[in-house]
Design a protein around this motif. Structure first.
Motif, PDB file in Angstrom:
ATOM      1  N   ILE A  32      -3.694  11.209   6.102  1.00 12.10           N
ATOM      2  CA  ILE A  32      -3.401  10.564   7.379  1.00 12.10           C
ATOM      3  C   ILE A  32      -1.892  10.510   7.557  1.00 12.10           C
ATOM      4  O   ILE A  32      -1.139  10.528   6.587  1.00 12.10           O
ATOM      5  CB  ILE A  32      -3.991   9.136   7.449  1.00 12.10           C
ATOM      6  CG1 ILE A  32      -3.390   8.253   6.341  1.00 12.10           C
ATOM      7  CG2 ILE A  32      -5.502   9.160   7.359  1.00 12.10           C
ATOM      8  CD1 ILE A  32      -3.796   6.801   6.439  1.00 12.10           C
ATOM      9  N   ALA A  33      -1.459  10.485   8.812  1.00 10.02           N
ATOM     10  CA  ALA A  33      -0.038  10.313   9.085  1.00 10.02           C
ATOM     11  C   ALA A  33       0.388   8.909   8.676  1.00 10.02           C
ATOM     12  O   ALA A  33      -0.431   7.989   8.614  1.00 10.02           O
ATOM     13  CB  ALA A  33       0.242  10.528  10.573  1.00 10.02           C
ATOM     14  N   ALA A  34       1.672   8.741   8.370  1.00  4.71           N
ATOM     15  CA  ALA A  34       2.175   7.434   7.945  1.00  4.71           C
ATOM     16  C   ALA A  34       1.950   6.397   9.045  1.00  4.71           C
ATOM     17  O   ALA A  34       2.562   6.473  10.112  1.00  4.71           O
ATOM     18  CB  ALA A  34       3.660   7.532   7.622  1.00  4.71           C
ATOM     19  N   PRO A  35       1.058   5.414   8.839  1.00  8.33           N
ATOM     20  CA  PRO A  35       0.766   4.442   9.893  1.00  8.33           C
ATOM     21  C   PRO A  35       1.939   3.553  10.254  1.00  8.33           C
ATOM     22  O   PRO A  35       1.993   2.999  11.356  1.00  8.33           O
ATOM     23  CB  PRO A  35      -0.393   3.622   9.296  1.00  8.33           C
ATOM     24  CG  PRO A  35      -0.313   3.837   7.833  1.00  8.33           C
ATOM     25  CD  PRO A  35       0.236   5.204   7.637  1.00  8.33           C
ATOM     26  N   SER A  36       2.914   3.425   9.353  1.00  7.81           N
ATOM     27  CA  SER A  36       4.050   2.557   9.638  1.00  7.81           C
ATOM     28  C   SER A  36       4.944   3.098  10.750  1.00  7.81           C
ATOM     29  O   SER A  36       5.729   2.346  11.319  1.00  7.81           O
ATOM     30  CB  SER A  36       4.886   2.325   8.375  1.00  7.81           C
ATOM     31  OG  SER A  36       4.242   1.402   7.519  1.00  7.81           O
ATOM     32  N   VAL A  37       4.847   4.386  11.053  1.00  2.00           N
ATOM     33  CA  VAL A  37       5.630   4.915  12.181  1.00  2.00           C
ATOM     34  C   VAL A  37       5.187   4.214  13.470  1.00  2.00           C
ATOM     35  O   VAL A  37       6.010   3.705  14.239  1.00  2.00           O
ATOM     36  CB  VAL A  37       5.467   6.442  12.299  1.00  2.00           C
ATOM     37  CG1 VAL A  37       6.158   6.954  13.559  1.00  2.00           C
ATOM     38  CG2 VAL A  37       6.042   7.140  11.063  1.00  2.00           C
ATOM     39  N   ALA A  86      -2.969   1.356   7.120  1.00  5.35           N
ATOM     40  CA  ALA A  86      -2.166   1.308   5.898  1.00  5.35           C
ATOM     41  C   ALA A  86      -3.044   1.056   4.671  1.00  5.35           C
ATOM     42  O   ALA A  86      -2.663   1.407   3.552  1.00  5.35           O
ATOM     43  CB  ALA A  86      -1.090   0.232   6.008  1.00  5.35           C
ATOM     44  N   TYR A  87      -4.230   0.459   4.879  1.00  4.21           N
ATOM     45  CA  TYR A  87      -5.191   0.345   3.776  1.00  4.21           C
ATOM     46  C   TYR A  87      -5.531   1.725   3.237  1.00  4.21           C
ATOM     47  O   TYR A  87      -5.636   1.942   2.024  1.00  4.21           O
ATOM     48  CB  TYR A  87      -6.478  -0.323   4.263  1.00  4.21           C
ATOM     49  CG  TYR A  87      -6.470  -1.832   4.231  1.00  4.21           C
ATOM     50  CD1 TYR A  87      -6.521  -2.524   3.022  1.00  4.21           C
ATOM     51  CD2 TYR A  87      -6.443  -2.565   5.410  1.00  4.21           C
ATOM     52  CE1 TYR A  87      -6.540  -3.907   2.993  1.00  4.21           C
ATOM     53  CE2 TYR A  87      -6.456  -3.953   5.391  1.00  4.21           C
ATOM     54  CZ  TYR A  87      -6.509  -4.621   4.172  1.00  4.21           C
ATOM     55  OH  TYR A  87      -6.525  -5.993   4.155  1.00  4.21           O
ATOM     56  N   ALA A  92       0.360  -1.627   0.196  1.00  2.00           N
ATOM     57  CA  ALA A  92       0.118  -3.065   0.272  1.00  2.00           C
ATOM     58  C   ALA A  92       1.128  -3.772   1.171  1.00  2.00           C
ATOM     59  O   ALA A  92       0.773  -4.678   1.923  1.00  2.00           O
ATOM     60  CB  ALA A  92       0.148  -3.675  -1.133  1.00  2.00           C
ATOM     61  N   VAL A  93       2.403  -3.362   1.089  1.00  2.00           N
ATOM     62  CA  VAL A  93       3.433  -4.023   1.895  1.00  2.00           C
ATOM     63  C   VAL A  93       3.184  -3.783   3.383  1.00  2.00           C
ATOM     64  O   VAL A  93       3.232  -4.710   4.198  1.00  2.00           O
ATOM     65  CB  VAL A  93       4.840  -3.528   1.496  1.00  2.00           C
ATOM     66  CG1 VAL A  93       5.904  -4.152   2.409  1.00  2.00           C
ATOM     67  CG2 VAL A  93       5.139  -3.869   0.045  1.00  2.00           C
ATOM     68  N   ALA A  94       2.910  -2.532   3.752  1.00  4.60           N
ATOM     69  CA  ALA A  94       2.654  -2.214   5.153  1.00  4.60           C
ATOM     70  C   ALA A  94       1.410  -2.909   5.663  1.00  4.60           C
ATOM     71  O   ALA A  94       1.374  -3.400   6.799  1.00  4.60           O
ATOM     72  CB  ALA A  94       2.531  -0.700   5.338  1.00  4.60           C
ATOM     73  N   THR A  95       0.375  -2.967   4.836  1.00  4.37           N
ATOM     74  CA  THR A  95      -0.855  -3.648   5.236  1.00  4.37           C
ATOM     75  C   THR A  95      -0.583  -5.108   5.560  1.00  4.37           C
ATOM     76  O   THR A  95      -1.003  -5.625   6.602  1.00  4.37           O
ATOM     77  CB  THR A  95      -1.907  -3.562   4.117  1.00  4.37           C
ATOM     78  OG1 THR A  95      -2.240  -2.186   3.895  1.00  4.37           O
ATOM     79  CG2 THR A  95      -3.159  -4.312   4.486  1.00  4.37           C
ATOM     80  N   LEU A 156      15.725   0.522   0.876  1.00  3.90           N
ATOM     81  CA  LEU A 156      16.642  -0.487   1.399  1.00  3.90           C
ATOM     82  C   LEU A 156      16.410  -0.746   2.878  1.00  3.90           C
ATOM     83  O   LEU A 156      16.550  -1.884   3.344  1.00  3.90           O
ATOM     84  CB  LEU A 156      18.089  -0.031   1.169  1.00  3.90           C
ATOM     85  CG  LEU A 156      19.194  -0.978   1.653  1.00  3.90           C
ATOM     86  CD1 LEU A 156      19.101  -2.325   0.931  1.00  3.90           C
ATOM     87  CD2 LEU A 156      20.561  -0.344   1.419  1.00  3.90           C
ATOM     88  N   ALA A 157      16.041   0.290   3.623  1.00  2.00           N
ATOM     89  CA  ALA A 157      15.830   0.129   5.066  1.00  2.00           C
ATOM     90  C   ALA A 157      14.717  -0.867   5.350  1.00  2.00           C
ATOM     91  O   ALA A 157      14.864  -1.765   6.187  1.00  2.00           O
ATOM     92  CB  ALA A 157      15.519   1.480   5.708  1.00  2.00           C
ATOM     93  N   LEU A 158      13.591  -0.731   4.663  1.00  2.00           N
ATOM     94  CA  LEU A 158      12.480  -1.650   4.867  1.00  2.00           C
ATOM     95  C   LEU A 158      12.847  -3.060   4.419  1.00  2.00           C
ATOM     96  O   LEU A 158      12.472  -4.046   5.059  1.00  2.00           O
ATOM     97  CB  LEU A 158      11.248  -1.165   4.098  1.00  2.00           C
ATOM     98  CG  LEU A 158       9.983  -2.020   4.225  1.00  2.00           C
ATOM     99  CD1 LEU A 158       9.564  -2.167   5.679  1.00  2.00           C
ATOM    100  CD2 LEU A 158       8.851  -1.427   3.396  1.00  2.00           C
TER     101      LEU A 158
END
Length: 249
Positions: A32-37, A86-87, A92-95, A156-158
């Motif tokens: 899957i594409a990165a859901p955080s985008v 993100a699951y 875990a952080v993004a979820t 660092l960005a996150l």
């Protein structure tokens, strides 16, 4: 022919391979594409629009009545969906972060809708004590601060996105808790910075996904992963216990 060899012959016909008497599990990859985008863009857009209003850059007390549908749909629904996806990425952080803030923006939209319907009185932020909303942002700040701590292992960005978001949440909690427009405006400025950082992070992730190389550095622990033009993600390899499964985004 031994019993193990017999089992191997039988199960090969059925399409299953055996190893030392045990069937090897099959892993079907569903990339899957990165859901955080999506999640970060939803967060950045909703937060910037509302935080700029809190900072006093534009609008009046009635402006949130025009902002809430956008915040609910993009910051809320889209970001909550990103958290659920993100699951699948086992992030875990993004979820936790997209899930928590997506739920917040949905709640914000419902709150403002109730204000428009006259069920809740219209009170500009910071003009009087509001302990309930103070608790909203205190709890969100605590959860986000935990996410910022966990994000130090990623990049660092996150970490800076979540760190400024936690700080802005705490400032807004104080503003509502003591009825101070000064604290509310300060929170608006800090949250605008968080939204800008989130925009940078989402753009960097999208460019890396589309080009297959680093375009904007994210401050990852490994220096080579921050070098423009380098390959940010290694190909999926067969790892012990979880063959072919990649963790994270």
């Amino acid at each position: 022919m031994s019993a193990t060899e017999a089992r191997r012959v039988v199960t090969v016909e059925k399409g299953t391979e055996w190893e030392d008497g045990f069937a090897r599990p099959r892993v079907v990859l569903q990339p899957i594409a990165a859901p955080s985008v999506l999640g970060l863009y939803g967060f950045a857009a909703a937060t910037f629009a509302v935080a700029a209003h809190l900072a006093g850059w534009y609008g009046n007390a009635k402006s949130t009545g025009e902002l809430w549908p956008f915040a609910l749909a993009f910051g809320g629904v889209a970001q909550l969906l990103a958290g659920m996806w993100a699951y699948r990425a086992r992030d875990a952080v993004a979820t936790a972060m997209h899930g928590a803030w997506g739920a917040f923006w949905i709640a914000f939209g419902i709150h403002e809708l109730l204000v428009q319907l006259g069920k809740i009185p219209l009170v500009p932020a910071g003009e009087q004590v509001n302990g309930a909303l103070a608790m909203w942002f205190f709890t969100l700040g605590a959860i986000t601060a935990a996410g910022a701590l966990a994000a130090t292992a990623e990049n660092l960005a996150l970490t800076t996105v979540l760190g400024t978001l936690a700080a802005g949440s705490f400032f807004l909690a104080v503003g509502h808790g003591v009825g101070s427009t000064g604290w509310v405006k300060l929170s608006g400025w800090v949250l605008v910075v968080s939204a800008g950082l989130a925009y940078y992070l989402a753009t960097a992730m999208m460019l890396a996904a589309s080009s297959g190389k680093v375009v904007l550095p994210l401050g990852k622990p490994k220096k080579d992963a921050n070098k423009p033009g380098s390959q940010p993600v290694k190909p999926i390899e067969l790892e012990w216990g979880e063959p072919g499964v990649k963790q994270g985004q």
